[in-house]
Write an enzyme that holds these catalytic residues in place. Sequence first.
Site, PDB file in Angstrom:
ATOM      1  N   GLY A 158     -18.873 -26.020  13.416  1.00 12.07           N
ATOM      2  CA  GLY A 158     -18.906 -27.203  12.566  1.00 12.07           C
ATOM      3  C   GLY A 158     -17.701 -28.118  12.717  1.00 12.07           C
ATOM      4  CG  ASP A 159     -13.524 -29.759  12.534  1.00 11.72           C
ATOM      5  OD1 ASP A 159     -13.523 -30.377  13.613  1.00 11.72           O
ATOM      6  OD2 ASP A 159     -12.687 -29.961  11.638  1.00 11.72           O
TER       7      ASP A 159
END
Length: 233
Positions: A158-159
């Site tokens: 997600g990041d």
Amino acid sequence: MSVPDGDVPIPPVVRELAGSEKIEPVWSNELGGLTFRLGRERYIKWTPAETSIDLKEEARRLKWVIRYSPVPKVLESGSDRSGSWMITEALPWESAVADRWFADPARAVRAAATGLRAFHDAVPVEQCPFDWSVRTRVGDRDLPVDPPSIDRLVVCHGDACMPNTLIADDGSWAAHVDMGTMGVADRWADLAPAIWSIEYNFGRNYREAFLDAYGVELDRERLDYYLWLWEST
């Protein structure tokens, strides 16, 4: 995300939760979120209420994924009128953007690539209760172009940027941090921001090294699309 520069206002709840432990600011982001080291054994992440980010959601993801891949152990989480917070155990490794790895970018990039591949291979899509698909990210907005077909469906970090990759002393990948948007999506949703972060921190010469270590060929269409999506959401 960056290292705080100058005096950092410490939220009252952070002071309260720290007790007698030393409070050291270590990270800040553009939304006003702050991360502090508490003594030697804990970190506390805090985000202001006006961001509408509830760190309980990240705590849920960490508690679920820790059975499959190394991430920080959640000790406490909560919220008040000022914002939300989460306390995790400190891990004994440094970020891929620590000074020692800036001096050895080839090893840092390889660690980031092999770590992301290990995460994608280890965390089961079928059991994951979290979604990070294009539709989830854009909501009801109209898209200017249709997304490309799925290359490989994985549980995405997600990041997956360099600051969120931890590297062991021997140069191997050790763990990931910052899992607030972890969920099922095409792997290029992770690969695109990872490549951007590597080029931002170490230069464009390391793109191929990252792709080789991860084990994938450059897909220009998917890279461009998911970079656009990452910057837009």
